[in-house]
Motif scaffolding. Structure first.
Motif, PDB file in Angstrom:
ATOM      1  N   GLU A  54     -11.690  14.564   3.494  1.00 19.86           N
ATOM      2  CA  GLU A  54     -11.745  14.099   4.888  1.00 19.86           C
ATOM      3  C   GLU A  54     -11.151  12.691   5.020  1.00 19.86           C
ATOM      4  O   GLU A  54     -10.324  12.429   5.907  1.00 19.86           O
ATOM      5  CB  GLU A  54     -13.191  14.086   5.369  1.00 19.86           C
ATOM      6  CG  GLU A  54     -13.379  13.468   6.750  1.00 19.86           C
ATOM      7  CD  GLU A  54     -14.770  12.903   6.956  1.00 19.86           C
ATOM      8  OE1 GLU A  54     -14.886  11.797   7.523  1.00 19.86           O
ATOM      9  OE2 GLU A  54     -15.751  13.572   6.552  1.00 19.86           O
ATOM     10  N   MET A  55     -11.563  11.792   4.125  1.00 25.07           N
ATOM     11  CA  MET A  55     -11.096  10.408   4.195  1.00 25.07           C
ATOM     12  C   MET A  55      -9.588  10.334   3.964  1.00 25.07           C
ATOM     13  O   MET A  55      -8.867   9.621   4.677  1.00 25.07           O
ATOM     14  CB  MET A  55     -11.834   9.552   3.162  1.00 25.07           C
ATOM     15  CG  MET A  55     -13.298   9.339   3.465  1.00 25.07           C
ATOM     16  SD  MET A  55     -14.152   8.406   2.151  1.00 25.07           S
ATOM     17  CE  MET A  55     -13.390   6.783   2.337  1.00 25.07           C
ATOM     18  N   ARG A  56      -9.115  11.085   2.988  1.00 24.00           N
ATOM     19  CA  ARG A  56      -7.690  11.036   2.697  1.00 24.00           C
ATOM     20  C   ARG A  56      -6.871  11.554   3.871  1.00 24.00           C
ATOM     21  O   ARG A  56      -5.825  10.988   4.198  1.00 24.00           O
ATOM     22  CB  ARG A  56      -7.384  11.830   1.422  1.00 24.00           C
ATOM     23  CG  ARG A  56      -5.907  11.831   1.101  1.00 24.00           C
ATOM     24  CD  ARG A  56      -5.590  12.232  -0.303  1.00 24.00           C
ATOM     25  NE  ARG A  56      -4.154  12.159  -0.505  1.00 24.00           N
ATOM     26  CZ  ARG A  56      -3.559  12.283  -1.680  1.00 24.00           C
ATOM     27  NH1 ARG A  56      -4.267  12.474  -2.773  1.00 24.00           N
ATOM     28  NH2 ARG A  56      -2.242  12.194  -1.775  1.00 24.00           N
ATOM     29  N   SER A  57      -7.319  12.618   4.497  1.00 19.70           N
ATOM     30  CA  SER A  57      -6.604  13.168   5.643  1.00 19.70           C
ATOM     31  C   SER A  57      -6.498  12.136   6.766  1.00 19.70           C
ATOM     32  O   SER A  57      -5.437  11.977   7.391  1.00 19.70           O
ATOM     33  CB  SER A  57      -7.318  14.425   6.143  1.00 19.70           C
ATOM     34  OG  SER A  57      -6.678  14.942   7.281  1.00 19.70           O
ATOM     35  N   ARG A  58      -7.583  11.433   7.007  1.00 19.70           N
ATOM     36  CA  ARG A  58      -7.565  10.406   8.058  1.00 19.70           C
ATOM     37  C   ARG A  58      -6.624   9.262   7.691  1.00 19.70           C
ATOM     38  O   ARG A  58      -5.858   8.778   8.534  1.00 19.70           O
ATOM     39  CB  ARG A  58      -8.975   9.865   8.286  1.00 19.70           C
ATOM     40  CG  ARG A  58      -9.930  10.819   8.973  1.00 19.70           C
ATOM     41  CD  ARG A  58     -11.257  10.132   9.276  1.00 19.70           C
ATOM     42  NE  ARG A  58     -11.049   8.991  10.181  1.00 19.70           N
ATOM     43  CZ  ARG A  58     -11.970   8.047  10.379  1.00 19.70           C
ATOM     44  NH1 ARG A  58     -13.142   8.104   9.737  1.00 19.70           N
ATOM     45  NH2 ARG A  58     -11.730   7.048  11.197  1.00 19.70           N
ATOM     46  N   LEU A  59      -6.654   8.846   6.447  1.00 17.23           N
ATOM     47  CA  LEU A  59      -5.792   7.741   6.006  1.00 17.23           C
ATOM     48  C   LEU A  59      -4.314   8.120   6.091  1.00 17.23           C
ATOM     49  O   LEU A  59      -3.477   7.309   6.487  1.00 17.23           O
ATOM     50  CB  LEU A  59      -6.147   7.347   4.569  1.00 17.23           C
ATOM     51  CG  LEU A  59      -7.468   6.601   4.396  1.00 17.23           C
ATOM     52  CD1 LEU A  59      -7.925   6.636   2.947  1.00 17.23           C
ATOM     53  CD2 LEU A  59      -7.322   5.161   4.882  1.00 17.23           C
ATOM     54  N   GLU A  60      -3.996   9.353   5.735  1.00 12.62           N
ATOM     55  CA  GLU A  60      -2.603   9.785   5.783  1.00 12.62           C
ATOM     56  C   GLU A  60      -2.084   9.866   7.213  1.00 12.62           C
ATOM     57  O   GLU A  60      -0.872   9.788   7.444  1.00 12.62           O
ATOM     58  CB  GLU A  60      -2.462  11.137   5.078  1.00 12.62           C
ATOM     59  CG  GLU A  60      -2.589  11.020   3.568  1.00 12.62           C
ATOM     60  CD  GLU A  60      -2.612  12.366   2.858  1.00 12.62           C
ATOM     61  OE1 GLU A  60      -2.904  13.381   3.539  1.00 12.62           O
ATOM     62  OE2 GLU A  60      -2.363  12.391   1.639  1.00 12.62           O
ATOM     63  N   SER A  61      -2.981   9.991   8.171  1.00 13.79           N
ATOM     64  CA  SER A  61      -2.567  10.049   9.573  1.00 13.79           C
ATOM     65  C   SER A  61      -2.216   8.672  10.127  1.00 13.79           C
ATOM     66  O   SER A  61      -1.631   8.575  11.214  1.00 13.79           O
ATOM     67  CB  SER A  61      -3.675  10.680  10.428  1.00 13.79           C
ATOM     68  OG  SER A  61      -4.767   9.790  10.586  1.00 13.79           O
ATOM     69  N   PHE A  62      -2.563   7.605   9.400  1.00 15.84           N
ATOM     70  CA  PHE A  62      -2.291   6.252   9.883  1.00 15.84           C
ATOM     71  C   PHE A  62      -0.784   6.001   9.989  1.00 15.84           C
ATOM     72  O   PHE A  62      -0.313   5.320  10.881  1.00 15.84           O
ATOM     73  CB  PHE A  62      -2.896   5.204   8.940  1.00 15.84           C
ATOM     74  CG  PHE A  62      -4.365   4.994   9.093  1.00 15.84           C
ATOM     75  CD1 PHE A  62      -5.183   5.916   9.719  1.00 15.84           C
ATOM     76  CD2 PHE A  62      -4.958   3.852   8.584  1.00 15.84           C
ATOM     77  CE1 PHE A  62      -6.547   5.726   9.851  1.00 15.84           C
ATOM     78  CE2 PHE A  62      -6.317   3.628   8.707  1.00 15.84           C
ATOM     79  CZ  PHE A  62      -7.118   4.573   9.334  1.00 15.84           C
TER      80      PHE A  62
END
Length: 276
Positions: A173-181
Motif C-alpha cells: 500500500e505504501m509503495r503504491s502511494r509513493l510511486e504515485s507522487f
C-alpha cells in the motif's frame, strides 16, 4: 571466456556478502588479483557509504563507492562525495507529510551516514527485526531523539529515505502511494525496505557518470547484482550479471547468471572472465 574488462561494479548484500555477512577468502583473492591487473572495483549499494563494511572499503582496488542506490559516489582515498543527487526540500516535505500517517521506522542518509530514531535503534526487534537485522541496525545507524525534527532540519542534504515495513500488505500500500507522487525513485533491495530517492537516481546513472569520469566505456564494464535496485545497472553494463539467488526479473534482464552468492558466484565468474 576472457573479456576486456576495466571496471567491475558490484552490489553488496546477496552479491558479495552472503548469509554470514563476510567476504569469502576466494572472493578476496580474486578481487586482489583483479586489482593487480589495474581493474577498478566499484561498490554499488543501497547502503550509505558509512554502512559499507570496513573489510570491503579497505580492499585493494576499491577506490569508489556508489551508495544510497546511486544518490552518491564517494572517493575513499579522501572521503569526498564526488557525485550527488539529493532529494529536494519539497520532496522531503512531501515524504514527511506522507510518513505522518504511519508508525513504521524511518531512516535517512546524509553525507554518507545513516540516521534513525532512538526507539528503532535501541529495540529494532519490537518493529519486527530478526537478530541479524537488529545487529545491522545497531552497528550501522546513528540514533537521533526526534527523527522527524532531524529530517526537517537537514532536508536540504538528504540522499535518501528508507521506510522499514515488515507487513507485506502495508508495504504494498505504501509503495503504491509513493510511486504515485512522481519525481521519486522508489525501490526495494530487501523485503523490509521501501527506499526512496530523487527521481534521477539509480545505480545506472551513477555508474554512467563514474565511467565518464574514469574514461571507461560501458562495453568494458561488468556489473553484478541480485535485487530490484540493481536492475538498471545490470541493463546498462557491457556485461550485466545476476546472481543465482537474484530476483526473477533481474535474471531475465541479465546477460549472464552467476552461481549464488553463498557459492562464490562473483569470484567464480571473474576467474573465468579474467583468466585468473
Amino acid at each position: 571466456m576472457k573479456k576486456e574488462i576495466e571496471l567491475v561494479a558490484m552490489d553488496i548484500d546477496g552479491t558479495i556478502l552472503g548469509k554470514n555477512k563476510t567476504l569469502s577468502e576466494r572472493t578476496k583473492t580474486v578481487f586482489q588479483k583483479a586489482a593487480e591487473k589495474g581493474i577498478h572495483l566499484v561498490v554499488a549499494s543501497g547502503r550509505a557509504v558509512q554502512a559499507v563494511p570496513e573489510e570491503i572499503r579497505r580492499l585493494q582496488g576499491v577506490e569508489y563507492v556508489i551508495s544510497s542506490n546511486g544518490s552518491s559516489i564517494f572517493r575513499l582515498s579522501d572521503g569526498q562525495r564526488i557525485y550527488e543527487k539529493d532529494l529536494t526540500s519539497n520532496q522531503v516535505d512531501d515524504l514527511l507529510a506522507f510518513y505522518g500517517g504511519y508508525s513504521c521506522p524511518i531512516e535517512v542518509f546524509i553525507q554518507g551516514r545513516p540516521y534513525t530514531s532512538e526507539a528503532y535503534y535501541h529495540e529494532p526487534e519490537k518493529f519486527g527485526a530478526d537478530p541479524l537485522a537488529a545487529e545491522y541496525v545497531r552497528t550501522t545507524r546513528c540514533p537521533v531523539a526526534d527523527i522527524r525534527q532531524f529530517i526537517q532540519k537537514h532536508k536540504k542534504e538528504i540522499e535518501g529515505v528508507n521506510f522499514i515495513v515488515y507487513d507485506s500488505e502495508l508495504k504494498k500500500e505504501m509503495r503504491s502511494r509513493l510511486e504515485s507522487f512522481g519525481g521519486l525513485y522508489v525501490t526495494s533491495s530487501v523485503p523490509r525496505y521501501i527506499e526512496i530517492s530523487h527521481g534521477d537516481v539509480c545505480k545506472r546513472n551513477a555508474l554512467i557518470w563514474l565511467n565518464g569520469f574514469l574514461g571507461i566505456p560501458r562495453e568494458h564494464t561488468v556489473a553484478f547484482g541480485d535485487g530490484e535496485n540493481d536492475l538498471e545497472m545490470i541493463q546498462y553494463a557491457g556485461i550485466g550479471v545476476a546472481m543465482g539467488n537474484g530476483t526473477d526479473g533481474l535474471k531475465a534482464a541479465a546477460d549472464v547468471i552467476a552461481r549464488p552468492c553463498d557459492e562464490d558466484g562473483v569470484a567464480l565468474l571473474l576467474e573465468e572472465m579474467l583468466e585468473i
